[in-house]
Design a protein around this motif. Structure first.
Motif, PDB file in Angstrom:
ATOM      1  N   ASN A 470       0.821  -1.208   0.000  1.00 19.91           N
ATOM      2  CA  ASN A 470       0.000   0.000   0.000  1.00 19.91           C
ATOM      3  C   ASN A 470       0.856   1.259   0.000  1.00 19.91           C
ATOM      4  O   ASN A 470       0.470   2.298  -0.547  1.00 19.91           O
ATOM      5  CB  ASN A 470      -0.940   0.012   1.209  1.00 19.91           C
ATOM      6  CG  ASN A 470      -2.143  -0.896   1.015  1.00 19.91           C
ATOM      7  OD1 ASN A 470      -2.487  -1.258  -0.109  1.00 19.91           O
ATOM      8  ND2 ASN A 470      -2.777  -1.281   2.108  1.00 19.91           N
ATOM      9  N   LEU A 471       2.032   1.169   0.624  1.00 21.05           N
ATOM     10  CA  LEU A 471       2.954   2.308   0.603  1.00 21.05           C
ATOM     11  C   LEU A 471       3.516   2.523  -0.796  1.00 21.05           C
ATOM     12  O   LEU A 471       3.742   3.663  -1.215  1.00 21.05           O
ATOM     13  CB  LEU A 471       4.090   2.085   1.604  1.00 21.05           C
ATOM     14  CG  LEU A 471       3.705   2.095   3.090  1.00 21.05           C
ATOM     15  CD1 LEU A 471       4.924   1.777   3.954  1.00 21.05           C
ATOM     16  CD2 LEU A 471       3.108   3.438   3.487  1.00 21.05           C
ATOM     17  N   ILE A 472       3.733   1.439  -1.516  1.00 23.32           N
ATOM     18  CA  ILE A 472       4.200   1.583  -2.910  1.00 23.32           C
ATOM     19  C   ILE A 472       3.156   2.318  -3.732  1.00 23.32           C
ATOM     20  O   ILE A 472       3.477   3.198  -4.546  1.00 23.32           O
ATOM     21  CB  ILE A 472       4.497   0.197  -3.526  1.00 23.32           C
ATOM     22  CG1 ILE A 472       5.625  -0.502  -2.770  1.00 23.32           C
ATOM     23  CG2 ILE A 472       4.851   0.329  -5.002  1.00 23.32           C
ATOM     24  CD1 ILE A 472       5.894  -1.926  -3.240  1.00 23.32           C
ATOM     25  N   GLY A 481      11.907   8.295   5.577  1.00 30.12           N
ATOM     26  CA  GLY A 481      12.544   7.630   4.460  1.00 30.12           C
ATOM     27  C   GLY A 481      11.820   7.926   3.165  1.00 30.12           C
ATOM     28  O   GLY A 481      11.010   8.854   3.067  1.00 30.12           O
ATOM     29  N   ARG A 482      12.069   7.098   2.155  1.00 28.74           N
ATOM     30  CA  ARG A 482      11.401   7.307   0.877  1.00 28.74           C
ATOM     31  C   ARG A 482      11.351   6.007   0.088  1.00 28.74           C
ATOM     32  O   ARG A 482      12.108   5.061   0.353  1.00 28.74           O
ATOM     33  CB  ARG A 482      12.101   8.384   0.067  1.00 28.74           C
ATOM     34  CG  ARG A 482      13.499   8.008  -0.426  1.00 28.74           C
ATOM     35  CD  ARG A 482      14.059   9.087  -1.338  1.00 28.74           C
ATOM     36  NE  ARG A 482      15.260   8.658  -2.045  1.00 28.74           N
ATOM     37  CZ  ARG A 482      15.699   9.180  -3.172  1.00 28.74           C
ATOM     38  NH1 ARG A 482      15.039  10.186  -3.731  1.00 28.74           N
ATOM     39  NH2 ARG A 482      16.795   8.724  -3.757  1.00 28.74           N
ATOM     40  N   ILE A 483      10.425   5.975  -0.878  1.00 25.71           N
ATOM     41  CA  ILE A 483      10.275   4.866  -1.807  1.00 25.71           C
ATOM     42  C   ILE A 483      10.498   5.419  -3.206  1.00 25.71           C
ATOM     43  O   ILE A 483       9.887   6.431  -3.580  1.00 25.71           O
ATOM     44  CB  ILE A 483       8.884   4.220  -1.700  1.00 25.71           C
ATOM     45  CG1 ILE A 483       8.631   3.735  -0.272  1.00 25.71           C
ATOM     46  CG2 ILE A 483       8.735   3.066  -2.685  1.00 25.71           C
ATOM     47  CD1 ILE A 483       7.212   3.255  -0.041  1.00 25.71           C
ATOM     48  N   THR A 484      11.355   4.768  -3.980  1.00 26.91           N
ATOM     49  CA  THR A 484      11.654   5.268  -5.319  1.00 26.91           C
ATOM     50  C   THR A 484      11.330   4.210  -6.357  1.00 26.91           C
ATOM     51  O   THR A 484      11.390   2.998  -6.090  1.00 26.91           O
ATOM     52  CB  THR A 484      13.130   5.662  -5.454  1.00 26.91           C
ATOM     53  OG1 THR A 484      13.958   4.490  -5.303  1.00 26.91           O
ATOM     54  CG2 THR A 484      13.523   6.698  -4.403  1.00 26.91           C
ATOM     55  N   ARG A 499       0.210   5.275 -10.286  1.00 32.32           N
ATOM     56  CA  ARG A 499      -0.626   4.074 -10.312  1.00 32.32           C
ATOM     57  C   ARG A 499      -0.908   3.583 -11.720  1.00 32.32           C
ATOM     58  O   ARG A 499      -1.284   2.421 -11.909  1.00 32.32           O
ATOM     59  CB  ARG A 499      -1.928   4.363  -9.566  1.00 32.32           C
ATOM     60  CG  ARG A 499      -1.693   4.625  -8.083  1.00 32.32           C
ATOM     61  CD  ARG A 499      -2.891   5.229  -7.389  1.00 32.32           C
ATOM     62  NE  ARG A 499      -2.555   5.639  -6.014  1.00 32.32           N
ATOM     63  CZ  ARG A 499      -3.327   6.395  -5.258  1.00 32.32           C
ATOM     64  NH1 ARG A 499      -4.498   6.832  -5.714  1.00 32.32           N
ATOM     65  NH2 ARG A 499      -2.942   6.730  -4.037  1.00 32.32           N
ATOM     66  N   SER A 500      -0.714   4.445 -12.719  1.00 30.93           N
ATOM     67  CA  SER A 500      -0.928   3.996 -14.091  1.00 30.93           C
ATOM     68  C   SER A 500       0.115   2.974 -14.518  1.00 30.93           C
ATOM     69  O   SER A 500      -0.068   2.278 -15.523  1.00 30.93           O
ATOM     70  CB  SER A 500      -0.904   5.202 -15.046  1.00 30.93           C
ATOM     71  OG  SER A 500       0.376   5.811 -15.040  1.00 30.93           O
TER      72      SER A 500
END
Length: 674
Positions: A470-472, A481-484, A499-500
Motif C-alpha cells: 500500500n505504501l508503494i 525515508g522514501r520509496i523510489t 498508479r498507471s
C-alpha cells in the motif's frame, strides 16, 4: 492496470492488526452491522441546528438569483391570496346591501334612511344600515357590480395560482440543482479522501451519508423551502389585513397564539424522545435484515430461520411501538391546533357579529376576518409541523458537511516528475510508517527490487505485508525515508501517474454491474480490441468458462459481480487477474490473489502468472508458501521488519522463520490428508 482509490477500499488489510486496532466505530449514531450497515436509518437531531441551517442556506448561494425570483413570486402569490378574502367580502356586502335595500321603498338616500329609522326609534336597524355605505333604498342586488367583483376575485385567485406554480417550479429546480451539486461534491470528495478515512468509518456509514442523508436533505428542502416562505409571508400578510380591517378583532385573534405556542412546545417536548427511540429501533431492524440477507446461506445451513424470524418479530414490534407513540403524539398537533383555532373562531364570530349589529363593521368585513383568522392559524400549524422535518434535514446536512470537511490527501506536486519508460526498480530507503503515532509498525525498512524480479512477501498476520505494498501505491504516505521507482521518489509523481504503471490483484475480488468484457477491460484507459481481450482471457484461463455462458463475453454481471450461480468465487478471481493481464503494467502487485482458486486452477493460474511476471517487477503477498517457491527474493516480515531475505532454497536451508512457516504448512497439509 491503473488503480484508483475506490479500487482498494476492499483491499486486503486484514493481516495488519495495527490497523485494526486503530479502527473505531463512528460515535455519532448507532451503527448497524453487516455490509451497508446504517443504510435506511433516519437522521438524528442535529448537534448544531442553527449553524447547520445557516450552512444549508449558504449552499443555496449559487442559486441566489433563482431563490430571489422564487421569493418574489411567493410574495406576489401570497399577497393575492391575502387580498382575496377582502375582495370576496365586498361581494358579500353587495349581496347583503342589495337584499336589505330591497326591503325599503325607493326615494331616500342611505343617510336619509338612517335618519328616518332613528326618528322612528329603530336605532338597531339604523346602526345596521349605517354600516352599509353602498345601500340604495328600493334597489335590490346589483348583479352587474356583483359579477365584476366576483370576476376580480376569480382573476386574483387565478393569478395567485400561476405565481404559486412558478414559485414551486423554480424552487424544485433550485433544490434539485443544490442536491445535484452536493452529490457531485461528495463523489469527488470520496476520490480525494485518504484510505485512512475509510479505515475509520463503517462502509454503511459512508454510503448512508452520500445516499440517504443527501436524499433526506432534498426531501427537507423540497417540502419546507417553498412552504416555509409561503407560511411566513402568509402570516405577515394576514396579520396586516386583520389589523387593517379591525384592530380589536385582531387582538382577540392573537390571544390564541401564546396558547398555541405552549401546546406545540409541550407536544414537541414529549414527541422528540419517541422519535429518537423510533430511529434507534429502525437502525436495529435494518441491521438485522441486512445481516440475515448477507448471511442467508449460513442461516439456512445452521437452521436458524426460526430464530431469525423471532428476533425480527421482536425488533419489529419494538419499532412499531416506538413509531406509533412518536407519530401519535406528533399527530395531536394538528387537532389541538384546530381546537385552539376554533376557540378563536368562536370569539371572533361573536365579537364580529356584535360589531356588525352596531354598524361598526360590515358583514363582508367580518366574513373576510373570519377567513383571515383561519388562514392565520394554518401557516403557524404548518411551521410547527415542519420542525421535526427541519431537525431531520439539519442532522443529515450536518453529516454530509462532516464528510465534505474531512481532511483530504496531500496535493500532488505542482511540477511533478514523470516516468517515461518504467524499468521497474523499486527501492525502500529507511522507510518508517505507523497507522497511529504511538504504535510504530514499520521502522527503518530498506530493500531493493530489481527490474524483472519477483519479490514474495510472507509473514504472520499483522506483520505489515499489505501495508508495504500500500505504501508503494501511495495509499498511505510514509512517515520517514522514501520509496523510489527507477530512482524517482514516488512523492514527486502524481498519484495517477504512479498508479498507471502498477497493476494490482486483491484477495477480495471487485467486479461491477456490467458485462464480463467491461470488467476485464476496466483497468485500461484505451480502446481494447476483441483479440486483445480474448488473448488476456485465454492466458488467465478465463476464456473456457466464459465460452460456456449463453452470452459469452457480453454476459451481464450484477452489482455483486455475479450472475446468479453462473460465476463462481474462483472464476471471479480469474476475471480480476485477466484485468491485470490486459492492463499490461510495468509493476505488478498480487495480494493473495490465488486464495479463492481451487488447487487445479491454481496450477494453471500460476503458469499464467509466471508468464505475466516475466520482465516485470512483481510483489506477491502469499500465505500459501507453495505458490511462491520460484520467487527471486522472499522477504520474511515480522512486526514491520524484514527478518529474513533470500530464495526458497536458501531460506529453507537457513532453518529460520521461513522454514518454520513452511514446515507448519506442510504439517497442516499432512494432518488434513491423515
Amino acid at each position: 492496470m491503473s488503480t484508483d482509490d475506490r479500487d482498494v477500499t476492499s483491499g486486503e488489510r486484514a493481516d495488519d492488526s495495527e490497523l485494526k486496532a486503530s479502527v473505531k466505530p463512528a460515535a455519532r449514531r448507532p451503527q448497524a452491522h453487516g455490509p451497508g450497515g446504517g443504510i435506511g436509518m433516519p437522521a438524528e437531531k442535529a448537534m448544531n441546528f442553527g449553524g447547520t441551517l445557516r450552512r444549508i442556506v449558504s449552499e443555496l448561494r449559487p442559486q441566489r438569483v433563482a431563490v430571489i425570483v422564487a421569493i418574489g413570486f411567493g410574495v406576489v402569490s401570497t399577497a393575492l391570496v391575502v387580498v382575496g378574502p377582502k375582495l370576496l367580502g365586498n361581494a358579500t356586502n353587495a349581496i347583503f346591501e342589495g337584499f336589505i335595500g330591497s326591503q325599503f321603498e325607493p326615494g331616500l338616500t342611505q343617510p336619509e334612511l338612517v335618519e328616518y329609522l332613528r326618528s322612528q326609534g329603530m336605532d338597531a336597524q339604523a346602526d345596521l344600515i349605517s354600516g352599509m355605505p353602498n345601500l340604495i333604498p328600493g334597489q335590490g342586488i346589483d348583479f352587474t357590480r356583483l359579477a365584476q367583483l366576483l370576476g376580480v376575485v376569480l382573476a386574483v385567485y387565478a393569478a395567485s395560482f400561476l405565481f404559486s406554480w412558478l414559485q414551486g417550479r423554480i424552487t424544485t429546480k433550485v433544490v434539485q440543482q443544490t442536491v445535484y451539486d452536493l452529490r457531485e461534491r461528495s463523489e469527488t470528495k470520496l476520490a480525494r479522501l485518504p484510505l485512512s478515512y475509510f479505515d475509520k468509518q463503517a462502509r454503511g456509514e459512508v454510503l448512508s451519508r452520500v445516499t440517504n442523508d443527501i436524499d433526506n436533505i432534498a426531501q427537507t428542502l423540497q417540502q419546507s423551502l417553498s412552504q416555509l416562505i409561503t407560511s411566513v409571508l402568509t402570516v405577515v400578510g394576514v396579520l396586516f389585513m386583520m389589523f387593517y380591517i379591525s384592530w380589536i378583532l385582531a387582538l382577540v385573534a392573537l390571544v390564541t397564539i401564546p396558547l398555541s405556542a405552549v401546546v406545540v412546545a409541550q407536544i414537541a417536548k414529549r414527541s422528540q424522545p419517541q422519535f429518537v427511540e423510533q430511529w434507534k429501533r429502525t437502525g436495529t431492524v435494518n441491521s438485522h435484515v441486512e445481516e440475515m440477507y448477507t448471511g442467508h446461506s449460513l442461516v439456512k445451513v445452521f437452521g436458524h430461520e426460526a430464530t431469525a424470524r423471532q428476533t425480527f418479530e421482536q425488533e419489529n414490534t419494538k419499532l412499531y411501538e416506538a413509531s406509533f407513540k412518536a407519530q401519535f403524539i406528533t399527530g395531536t398537533i394538528q387537532p389541538v391546533m384546530g381546537f385552539v383555532s376554533n376557540l378563536g373562531y368562536v370569539v371572533v364570530a361573536v365579537v364580529g357579529g356584535l360589531r356588525v349589529a352596531s354598524g361598526q363593521m360590515s358583514l363582508g368585513d367580518v366574513q373576510a376576518f373570519i377567513q383571515y383568522s383561519r388562514q392565520f392559524s394554518q401557516p403557524i400549524t404548518q411551521i410547527a409541523s415542519m420542525m421535526n422535518l427541519l431537525q431531520s434535514g439539519a442532522a443529515s446536512a450536518e453529516r454530509v458537511f462532516e464528510l465534505l470537511d474531512a481532511p483530504e490527501e496531500s496535493a500532488d506536486p505542482v511540477a511533478p516528475a514523470t516516468l517515461e519508460t518504467v524499468q521497474g526498480r523499486v527501492a525502500f530507503e529507511d522507510v518508517s510508517f505507523s497507522y497511529t503515532p504511538e504504535r510504530p509498525l514499520i521502522e527503518g525498512l530498506s530493500f531493493v527490487a530489481e527490474p524483472g524480479q519477483t519479490i514474495a512477501i510472507v509473514g504472520p498476520t499483522g506483520a505489515g505485508k499489505t501495508t508495504l505494498v500500500n505504501l508503494i501505491m501511495r495509499f498511505y504516505e510514509v512517515d520517514g525515508g522514501r520509496i523510489t521507482i527507477d530512482g524517482v521518489d514516488t512523492r514527486d509523481l502524481t498519484r495517477a501517474g504512479l498508479r498507471s504503471n502498477i497493476g494490482m490483484v486483491l484477495q477480495d475480488t471487485w467486479l461491477f454491474g456490467g458485462s464480463i468484457a467491461d470488467n476485464i477491460s476496466y483497468g485500461t484507459h484505451r480502446e481494447v480490441t476483441e483479440a486483445e481481450l480474448v488473448a488476456a482471457a485465454e492466458a488467465t484461463h478465463v476464456d473456457p468458462f466464459v465460452r460456456t455462458l449463453p452470452d459469452g463475453y457480453e454476459t451481464r454481471l450484477d452489482d455483486e459481480g455475479t450472475n446468479g450461480t453462473a460465476v463462481s468465487a474462483g472464476e471471479k478471481q480469474l476475471l480480476t487477474i485477466a484485468r491485470a493481464f490486459l492492463a499490461d503494467p510495468a509493476i505488478l502487485i498480487l495480494d493473495e490473489a490465488t486464495s479463492s482458486v481451487d488447487t487445479r486452477t491454481e496450477v494453471l493460474v500460476q503458469e499464467a502468472m509466471n508468464a505475466l511476471r516475466r520482465g516485470r517487477t512483481s510483489f506477491v503477498i502469499a500465505h500459501r508458501l507453495s505458490t511462491i517457491r520460484d520467487a527471486d527474493i522472499i522477504l520474511v516480515m515480522e512486526q514491520g521488519s524484514i527478518v529474513e531475505k533470500g530464495n526458497h532454497d536458501e531460506l529453507i536451508a537457513a532453518g529460520g522463520a521461513y522454514a518454520r512457516l513452511y514446515q507448519a504448512q506442510f504439517a497442516a497439509a499432512a494432518a488434513e490428508v491423515d
